[in-house]
Design a protein around this motif. Structure first.
Motif, PDB file in Angstrom:
ATOM      1  N   ARG A   1       0.827  -1.204   0.000  1.00  0.00           N
ATOM      2  CA  ARG A   1       0.000   0.000   0.000  1.00  0.00           C
ATOM      3  C   ARG A   1       0.862   1.256   0.000  1.00  0.00           C
ATOM      4  N   HIS A   2       0.314   2.307  -0.564  1.00  0.00           N
ATOM      5  CA  HIS A   2       1.025   3.591  -0.546  1.00  0.00           C
ATOM      6  C   HIS A   2       0.454   4.482   0.553  1.00  0.00           C
ATOM      7  N   TYR A   3       1.356   5.049   1.326  1.00  0.00           N
ATOM      8  CA  TYR A   3       0.989   6.051   2.327  1.00  0.00           C
ATOM      9  C   TYR A   3       1.892   7.265   2.155  1.00  0.00           C
TER      10      TYR A   3
ATOM     11  N   ALA B   1      11.254   2.970   1.267  1.00  0.00           N
ATOM     12  CA  ALA B   1      12.061   3.386   0.123  1.00  0.00           C
ATOM     13  C   ALA B   1      12.448   4.852   0.197  1.00  0.00           C
ATOM     14  N   ASP B   2      11.540   5.685   0.662  1.00  0.00           N
ATOM     15  CA  ASP B   2      11.805   7.123   0.772  1.00  0.00           C
ATOM     16  C   ASP B   2      11.741   7.510   2.245  1.00  0.00           C
ATOM     17  N   PRO B   3      12.907   7.582   2.918  1.00  0.00           N
ATOM     18  CA  PRO B   3      12.895   7.863   4.361  1.00  0.00           C
ATOM     19  C   PRO B   3      12.231   9.186   4.730  1.00  0.00           C
TER      20      PRO B   3
ATOM     21  N   PRO C   1      16.549   9.442  21.598  1.00  0.00           N
ATOM     22  CA  PRO C   1      16.891  10.025  20.285  1.00  0.00           C
ATOM     23  C   PRO C   1      18.131   9.432  19.655  1.00  0.00           C
ATOM     24  N   ALA C   2      18.908   8.643  20.405  1.00  0.00           N
ATOM     25  CA  ALA C   2      20.110   8.006  19.851  1.00  0.00           C
ATOM     26  C   ALA C   2      19.867   6.556  19.460  1.00  0.00           C
ATOM     27  N   SER C   3      18.637   6.102  19.487  1.00  0.00           N
ATOM     28  CA  SER C   3      18.316   4.702  19.230  1.00  0.00           C
ATOM     29  C   SER C   3      18.383   4.375  17.738  1.00  0.00           C
ATOM     30  N   PRO C   4      18.461   3.096  17.384  1.00  0.00           N
ATOM     31  CA  PRO C   4      18.503   2.713  15.961  1.00  0.00           C
ATOM     32  C   PRO C   4      17.331   3.245  15.146  1.00  0.00           C
ATOM     33  N   ALA C   5      16.128   3.216  15.705  1.00  0.00           N
ATOM     34  CA  ALA C   5      14.968   3.707  14.954  1.00  0.00           C
ATOM     35  C   ALA C   5      15.110   5.179  14.616  1.00  0.00           C
ATOM     36  N   ALA C   6      15.694   5.946  15.511  1.00  0.00           N
ATOM     37  CA  ALA C   6      15.884   7.377  15.262  1.00  0.00           C
ATOM     38  C   ALA C   6      16.855   7.618  14.115  1.00  0.00           C
ATOM     39  N   HIS C   7      17.800   6.723  13.926  1.00  0.00           N
ATOM     40  CA  HIS C   7      18.762   6.860  12.821  1.00  0.00           C
ATOM     41  C   HIS C   7      18.170   6.404  11.488  1.00  0.00           C
ATOM     42  N   LEU C   8      17.133   5.580  11.547  1.00  0.00           N
ATOM     43  CA  LEU C   8      16.552   5.043  10.317  1.00  0.00           C
ATOM     44  C   LEU C   8      15.432   5.908   9.760  1.00  0.00           C
ATOM     45  N   ALA C   9      14.718   6.618  10.604  1.00  0.00           N
ATOM     46  CA  ALA C   9      13.574   7.415  10.160  1.00  0.00           C
ATOM     47  C   ALA C   9      14.012   8.734   9.550  1.00  0.00           C
ATOM     48  N   GLY C  10      13.187   9.252   8.650  1.00  0.00           N
ATOM     49  CA  GLY C  10      13.496  10.545   8.048  1.00  0.00           C
ATOM     50  C   GLY C  10      13.278  11.700   8.999  1.00  0.00           C
ATOM     51  N   HIS C  11      12.337  11.541   9.940  1.00  0.00           N
ATOM     52  CA  HIS C  11      12.044  12.567  10.938  1.00  0.00           C
ATOM     53  C   HIS C  11      11.965  11.901  12.304  1.00  0.00           C
ATOM     54  N   VAL C  12      12.409  12.617  13.318  1.00  0.00           N
ATOM     55  CA  VAL C  12      12.419  12.088  14.673  1.00  0.00           C
ATOM     56  C   VAL C  12      11.764  13.095  15.607  1.00  0.00           C
ATOM     57  N   VAL C  13      10.809  12.612  16.415  1.00  0.00           N
ATOM     58  CA  VAL C  13      10.273  13.405  17.512  1.00  0.00           C
ATOM     59  C   VAL C  13      10.601  12.629  18.784  1.00  0.00           C
TER      60      VAL C  13
END
Length: 309
Positions: free
Chosen positions: A75-77, A100-102, A112-124
């Protein structure tokens, strides 16, 4: 006092901080009109459900909630919004790595230093709401407070309700109950699932959750004396009477005397927000654990994050 006791009590302040953070995070959060998928695991999945219901109800756009491992990759989001307290959960990091498009991804995270924070295009990041207890309480609700603030909710008023529920007596003595079912409608179905999970996690207690309209289509069969049905938000007509006929206790902040101390209609005010009501359910779960001689900070078979080999 356990860590989870302190973390539950800190929620009103955390919600206010989350609302302030929402005001400075607008580019990272879903814009009106975007088609959004919200993903999480466990508690985060249930918060995703609640937010999806609120966002669609507010008219901000089509919003779906998924357990991260079940995300439909075909699906596209316009945006994928991931919720992860630790930022290390395997299903979340795998999903973010596959986007495909972070720039279309945002993670709401405690570290904020976790792996998920490094993988996402935006971090809150919400480090003020991170927790030491395995059982998650304030991080999840602070994420929902942030997202509700972004949708225009008055989080200051919701936090004021929370100031009541962190101190109010529990609606029923946990020692008198041997099973509880939580119910919700619309966005509060997610809260019902989260309340039931807290009882299972903290106390190893038999708890279930259902949409309130579906409860009479089978699940009511387990209701009876020494059992309880706890409903969040709006409820169907005559549900309280149907539960009472089974001999089970019915707990609902808007309709019955169990919550008389919290009843604010008489004063001409609105009833307690369901998110504040969730705090009572969290406290009930911890009280259950205490009554069973269990440590709610370190439940059996659980770790703070599920990291798979």
């Amino acid at each position: 006092m356990t860590y989870v006791d302190a973390e539950i009590a800190s929620q009103p302040d955390c919600w206010r901080q989350a609302a302030a953070l929402a005001a400075t995070s607008t580019t990272a959060l879903p814009a009106a009109g975007e088609r959004v998928a919200v993903v999480g695991c466990g508690t985060s999945w249930f918060i995703a459900m609640a937010y999806a219901g609120l966002r669609e109800r507010a008219g901000h756009g089509e919003t779906d909630a998924f357990q991260a491992s079940e995300f439909p990759t075909g699906r596209h989001y316009d945006r994928i919004l991931a919720i992860s307290r630790s930022g290390t959960t395997t299903e979340i990091t795998d999903l973010l790595a596959a986007v495909a498009d972070p720039t279309r991804s945002t993670v709401l995270v405690g570290d904020p230093a976790s792996p998920a924070a490094h993988l996402a295009g935006h971090v809150v990041a919400l480090p003020f709401a991170d927790e030491r207890s395995v059982v998650q309480t304030r991080f999840a609700t602070s994420v929902l407070a942030l997202l509700r603030a972004h949708l225009g909710a008055d989080v200051a008023a919701i936090a004021a309700d929370a100031e009541v529920t962190v101190r109010a007596p529990l609606p029923i003595n946990p020692a008198l109950v041997d099973q509880v079912t939580f119910l919700g409608r619309g966005w509060t179905v997610g809260l019902a699932h989260e309340a039931a999970l807290k009882c299972r996690e903290a106390a190893g207690f038999w708890s279930e959750a259902y949409p309130a309209m579906d409860y009479r289509h089978g699940p009511i069969a387990v209701a009876g004396p020494h059992r309880m049905v706890w409903a969040f938000g709006e409820i169907p007509d005559h549900l309280a009477d149907d539960v009472a006929a089974t001999g089970a206790a019915f707990v609902h902040s808007r309709t019955n005397g169990v919550y008389a101390i919290l009843d604010r209609w008489a004063a001409g005010r609105q009833p307690l927000d369901p998110m504040a009501d969730l705090i009572l359910a969290q406290r009930f779960a911890v009280a259950l654990a205490d009554s069973r001689g269990l440590d709610p900070d370190n439940p059996r078979h659980l770790t703070r994050s599920v990291v798979l080999a």
